[in-house]
Design a protein around this motif. Structure first.
Motif, PDB file in Angstrom:
ATOM      1  N   CYS A 225     -13.088  -3.782   3.553  1.00 20.56           N
ATOM      2  CA  CYS A 225     -13.284  -4.551   2.294  1.00 20.56           C
ATOM      3  C   CYS A 225     -11.803  -5.578   2.116  1.00 20.56           C
ATOM      4  N   THR A 226     -12.251  -6.921   1.585  1.00 19.70           N
ATOM      5  CA  THR A 226     -10.922  -7.523   1.373  1.00 19.70           C
ATOM      6  C   THR A 226     -10.819  -7.683  -0.182  1.00 19.70           C
TER       7      THR A 226
ATOM      8  N   SER B 115      -9.267  -4.640  -5.892  1.00 19.05           N
ATOM      9  CA  SER B 115      -9.230  -3.879  -4.921  1.00 19.05           C
ATOM     10  C   SER B 115      -9.214  -2.398  -4.950  1.00 19.05           C
TER      11      SER B 115
ATOM     12  N   CYS C  98     -16.467   0.167  -0.823  1.00 20.35           N
ATOM     13  CA  CYS C  98     -15.341  -0.738  -1.142  1.00 20.35           C
ATOM     14  C   CYS C  98     -14.584  -0.449  -2.323  1.00 20.35           C
TER      15      CYS C  98
END
Length: 664
Positions: free
Chosen positions: A37-38, A48, A60
């Motif tokens: 996951c970005t 994040s 994520c």
């Protein structure tokens, strides 16, 4: 010479070893869940791991740290009873700063959010981090009269509200330290929120100082275990087990021999002393095995009987998990004093009895004394978990509750005009309300149900909308009440899983009986509201076998046929505007009681229909037609009640063709 017996490990040390093993078998996996996951951005906040947006895949981030990016591009952190704007997330310091949305604007709004999402953290024991809260909390209380106490700090932000008018004289808001004991709460005050603030003690602060601190937001941090601990979980387990055994032995020796017990000192007793300690412990455990087994059996029997005779254990566990309950907990003696020994009885039902009571401040309340609890206290838990956290003008307000063993009570605002069924069906001392007032009551009920469906963080399905559960205050403002059958679901769940039919015959939706009609959803409450609306229109039970004409027995079918074919209905001495109101209610009710859930409107659409010109509304076709035929033994329509807690045989009517359905 025989070898001395090996010392036996204390039982709780073995348990500690298992717990440590479980704790340290998780982190390595958890830290890699988001490797594909970005990071994403909402406003000026980067999201994040361990955070994720609701639009991102579940892997994520972790569900307690789920964030939402609203239409204003603001990052929102939602707890069970509040929303907060995230101002900043620092991944270097592992900190989050957030603020109540009401404080993000410079007006007279009060902080309303209660931060309780750490309950989700406690439910996910396998998360590879712990939380550190850098703030404390304070109560925001709403009082009906001024309170003369130094511990009550005025919470008003300005002398006039946003509309430029003075605040109502019966509304006073204060801040209270969260360590305030329940007995120090004034009887005229109700808790509105548990507000986070970055200070340890508010008692020496003035109102402007508190708001200056609140406008800075609050912080919390998350902490991962050290890398060395993650890399060697077995060594960590051994070290923790050794520490637990050593601490136990030191404590035992200190208690038994009054020897040294200095945590940071290098001096410890010789190994022989530890062996003696363990031998004594093992011998003691063995000598107590048989009596202990007997005690265990007695305890199990006691627990089993207690769970079946009362729901105290389940309810107490539920209450411990709730850190943001708005109602006040009363003792049973206080409940008895409020009700004057339960002398003034207001009513009785399958749930128990309702009595009139009075607080020390003179405020009148209704006390629901619960009878035999259903499903290990589930009725009580349902009611407190739903109505205890919400506030709406058309939803009954829960002031407090009592749990002492099998004695359970709920304290509500007193509704001087009783329930709607007394207005509709009373044969003596009947109150005759105008069609305008009946229209306002129907509209208020619709607003209350729509709030339950869409106005809360969780979707609340009532499953028992009927005139008996609609209460009326002194101004005949309706309040949706009795959440004993209610269920909470995620607002993303369009279809919910219900294992058994819930509700009252005559109002229960067809899909709760016929599974092939479609999934169960909020449309079940829409159907019940439609049947209630039909009874408001007819001011009678929908099924009435005492009427003169056979065609009028089932009122929804009769009134629909009259309006569908454009025939006049005798409403008595009414003006044209009232005739329009009745016609509008007939059209809305006909849409709501459609057999197929997909054919019914949502409650939001129902509210739109209430506000729409009646000429723009269309009458649906055949709202009571089932998609299949069910044979009947005779042409008479049966009308019997259904107790959802017992599942007794009942008969249900759903169509104008006098179809009866037996629930076994």
């Amino acid at each position: 010479m025989p070898k001395p017996p090996k010392p036996k490990l204390p039982m709780h040390a073995l348990v500690a070893a298992i717990v440590v093993l479980l704790q340290f078998s998780q982190p390595c996996f958890a830290r890699t869940r988001n490797k594909h996951c970005t990071p994403t951005v909402c406003g000026n906040v980067t999201i994040s791991y361990p955070f994720r947006l609701t639009s991102q895949p579940p892997h994520c981030g972790d569900s307690p740290f789920e964030l939402h990016c609203d239409s204003s591009n603001r990052t929102v952190l939602a707890s069970y009873n509040g929303r907060f704007y995230v101002q900043n997330i620092s991944y270097e310091r592992n900190t989050v700063r957030a603020i109540d949305p009401n404080l993000a604007v410079d007006d007279c709004s009060l902080p309303r959010g209660s931060l309780s999402f750490w309950d989700n953290i406690n439910m996910h024991r396998n998360l590879p981090y712990s939380l550190n809260f850098m703030f404390t909390s304070m109560y925001l209380v709403n009082c009906s009269k001024p309170v003369n106490s130094s511990s009550y700090i005025d919470a008003s932000r300005c002398s006039v509200n946003s509309s430029g008018s003075n605040p109502p004289p019966d509304l006073y808001v204060y801040f209270l330290d969260e360590r305030t004991h329940p007995r120090d709460f004034d009887e005229s005050c109700k808790i509105e929120a548990l507000v986070p603030i970055m200070v340890q003690d508010i008692n020496d602060l003035l109102t402007p100082d508190i708001y200056n601190l609140l406008k800075q937001g609050f912080e919390f941090s998350w902490i991962f275990p050290s890398k060395s601990l993650q890399a060697t979980p077995f060594r960590a387990m051994v070290r923790n087990l050794k520490y637990a055994l050593q601490s136990y032995a030191d404590s035992f020796i200190y208690y038994l021999f009054k020897g040294p017990h200095i945590a940071n000192n290098s001096y410890y007793p010789p190994n022989s002393t530890y062996i003696l300690c363990l031998l004594i412990t093992g011998g003691f455990i063995i000598s107590r095995t048989l009596p202990g087994l007997v005690c265990l059996i007695v305890l199990v029997i006691y627990k089993w009987r207690r769970r079946h005779l009362s729901a105290d254990d389940a309810i107490e566990e539920f209450l411990k998990r709730q850190k943001d309950l708005m109602p006040i907990r009363y003792s049973y003696s206080e409940i008895e004093r409020m009700s004057n020994g339960f002398k003034d009885k207001l009513g009785e039902g399958g749930y128990g009895s309702v009595f009139k009571g009075k607080l020390r401040s003179g405020y009148f309340v209704a006390i629901k004394l619960l009878g035999k609890s259903n499903g290990n206290g589930q009725d009580f838990i349902n009611e407190v978990a739903t109505i205890g956290r919400i506030h709406h003008v058309n939803v009954a307000k829960l002031i407090g509750f009592c749990v002492e063993g099998s004695k359970q009570a709920l304290v509500y605002d007193f509704m001087s005009n009783g329930s709607l069924d007394r207005i509709l069906f009373a044969k003596e001392n009947k109150i005759d309300l105008s069609w305008t007032k009946m229209f306002d009551i129907a509209l208020g009920v619709a607003r209350g149900i729509e709030y339950l469906h869409r106005g809360c963080d969780m979707q609340i399905l009532h499953f028992d909308i009927k005139p008996h559960n609609i209460l009326l205050d002194e101004n005949f403002t309706p309040k949706v009440a009795d959440f004993g059958l209610a269920k909470l679901f995620s607002r993303d769940d369009s279809i919910v899983n219900i294992t058994a039919a819930r509700g009252t015959i005559g109002y229960i939706a067809p899909e709760l009986i016929y599974k092939n009609l479609g999934g169960i959803s909020y449309k079940a409450d829409v159907y019940s509201f439609g049947m209630l609306l039909m009874e408001i229109i007819g001011r009678r039970k929908n099924m009435n076998t005492s009427v003169e004409h056979e065609s009028q027995k089932y009122f929804p079918s009769w009134i629909y046929d009259r309006y569908y074919h454009g025939e006049d209905v005798d409403l008595g001495d009414v003006v044209d505007d009232e005739k329009i109101m009745v016609k509008k209610m007939v059209i809305i009710a006909s849409w709501c009681v459609q057999v197929k859930p997909n054919d019914r409107p949502s409650m939001s659409k129902v509210l739109e229909m209430f506000e729409t010109n009646v000429e723009l509304l269309q009458m649906p076709r055949q709202p009571f037609q089932l998609p299949f035929e069910v044979p009947t033994a005779n042409n008479s329509i049966k009308d019997r009640s259904y107790d959802s807690s017992t599942g007794e045989t009942s008969t249900l009517l759903y169509s104008s063709n006098e179809i009866s359905i037996d629930i076994l």
